[in-house]
Motif scaffolding. Sequence first.
Motif, short mmCIF file in Angstrom:
data_model
loop_
_atom_site.label_atom_id
_atom_site.label_comp_id
_atom_site.label_asym_id
_atom_site.label_seq_id
_atom_site.Cartn_x
_atom_site.Cartn_y
_atom_site.Cartn_z
N GLY A 24 88.20 75.53 99.52
CA GLY A 24 87.61 74.55 98.62
C GLY A 24 86.23 74.91 98.13
O GLY A 24 85.73 74.31 97.17
N SER A 25 85.59 75.90 98.75
CA SER A 25 84.26 76.32 98.32
C SER A 25 84.31 77.46 97.31
O SER A 25 83.26 77.92 96.86
N LEU A 26 85.51 77.92 96.95
CA LEU A 26 85.64 79.11 96.10
C LEU A 26 85.88 78.75 94.64
O LEU A 26 86.38 77.69 94.31
N GLN A 27 85.52 79.68 93.79
CA GLN A 27 85.83 79.59 92.37
C GLN A 27 86.04 81.01 91.86
O GLN A 27 85.53 81.97 92.44
N GLY A 28 86.80 81.14 90.79
CA GLY A 28 86.98 82.46 90.21
C GLY A 28 88.40 82.98 90.23
O GLY A 28 88.64 84.12 89.83
N PHE A 29 89.36 82.17 90.69
CA PHE A 29 90.75 82.60 90.67
C PHE A 29 91.34 82.37 89.28
O PHE A 29 90.95 81.45 88.56
N LYS A 30 92.29 83.20 88.92
CA LYS A 30 92.87 83.15 87.59
C LYS A 30 93.92 82.06 87.44
O LYS A 30 94.03 81.42 86.39
N TYR A 31 94.71 81.83 88.48
CA TYR A 31 95.87 80.95 88.35
C TYR A 31 95.72 79.60 89.04
O TYR A 31 96.59 78.75 88.91
N PHE A 32 94.68 79.41 89.78
CA PHE A 32 94.49 78.11 90.43
C PHE A 32 93.01 77.87 90.68
O PHE A 32 92.19 78.79 90.68
N GLN A 33 92.68 76.61 90.89
CA GLN A 33 91.32 76.23 91.23
C GLN A 33 91.33 75.12 92.28
O GLN A 33 91.96 74.09 92.08
N PRO A 34 90.70 75.33 93.42
CA PRO A 34 90.63 74.31 94.45
C PRO A 34 89.41 73.41 94.27
O PRO A 34 88.40 73.82 93.72
N TRP A 35 89.56 72.20 94.75
CA TRP A 35 88.46 71.23 94.72
C TRP A 35 88.54 70.44 96.02
O TRP A 35 89.44 69.61 96.19
N LEU A 36 87.62 70.70 96.92
CA LEU A 36 87.63 70.05 98.24
C LEU A 36 87.25 68.59 98.11
O LEU A 36 86.28 68.24 97.43
N ARG A 37 88.04 67.73 98.77
CA ARG A 37 87.77 66.30 98.74
C ARG A 37 87.91 65.77 100.16
O ARG A 37 89.00 65.38 100.59
N GLY A 38 86.81 65.75 100.88
CA GLY A 38 86.86 65.31 102.27
C GLY A 38 87.27 66.45 103.19
O GLY A 38 87.62 67.55 102.75
#
Length: 301
Positions: A24-38
């Motif tokens: 959830g702390s990462l960014q920069g992937f081409k095909y997905f994006q995580p967003w940490l919530r709790g």
Amino acid sequence: MSSKRERDQKRKLQHFLNDLALLGSLQGFKYFQPWLRGKEELLLTVVNEDLGWRSPGFLVSRASSCSSSSSCNSSDVSPSSSAPSVDSGGSSPLPGERPPRPRDHQPHAHKTQPQTARDPSTEEHLLPASPSEREIAVPEVNCTLFLLAGYVKYGRPHAWIRSNHERLVNIGGTDSMVKDTPMKLKSISDWQTRGIRVWDVVSELVCLCTVPSPSNPFALDTRYIESLPLPDRFLVTGALLNFLEMYVVYGNRDELHYDKVVEEVKPLRRLHVQSLLELQRRRESSGSARSPTGPNASGDE
């Protein structure tokens, strides 16, 4: 014996939650994006169609959605950015991009995949802590939104579809029931018998949903990463490098995309080192420019 098994399951779930927090702390992937919530939930957007769009100028990278229960044909929206929006109006298009079409415009019928069909008799009552009817996140265009969670009360991970569910599954019931029924993923089904990690679930979602199916679900959006300001680029590449190296060590080497991930690490490491050296040079030049000329300018007495 049962208490030992319970302790093992709790420890296993905690490892998964640690992975979830890291992802959830990462960014920069081409095909997905995580967003940490709790500490137990992560929103994941996965790209529906790889349209070859360029990287956005946002702090989060390109990515978005697709459920693991369908092969994603053309989506009901056009390309856009990745992080979920928290307003019902969606996001504005980037300069030069086409504006999104209305969400109810669905030019094609979508197929469902039997291997991801749900089993209501066993899982329909496993509701998420964040019900779909109270979901405030809205997926970006060309994306599907998922909720990935590892609730302690269930003792194992689960994934729920949060958008575009009608193109991914075909079961009866109300819209909220569909959204709040866990997906039946192979990676999650193998939870009790295999050492499943968060990347196993993510790669299954990406490979089932993105069209064409990517040879490397963890491919990086290099153009986006290189466009970041130098301090951000250094931090982002370091975090991604840590995650991918962890996958190289602990990931399943029999996966078809394993070697592709290994190949991704080398240029990422090179970019990270280059960013570090450039950052050091910039700080040295900045420091020397501010240094006063006088007795205290050097370390000599």
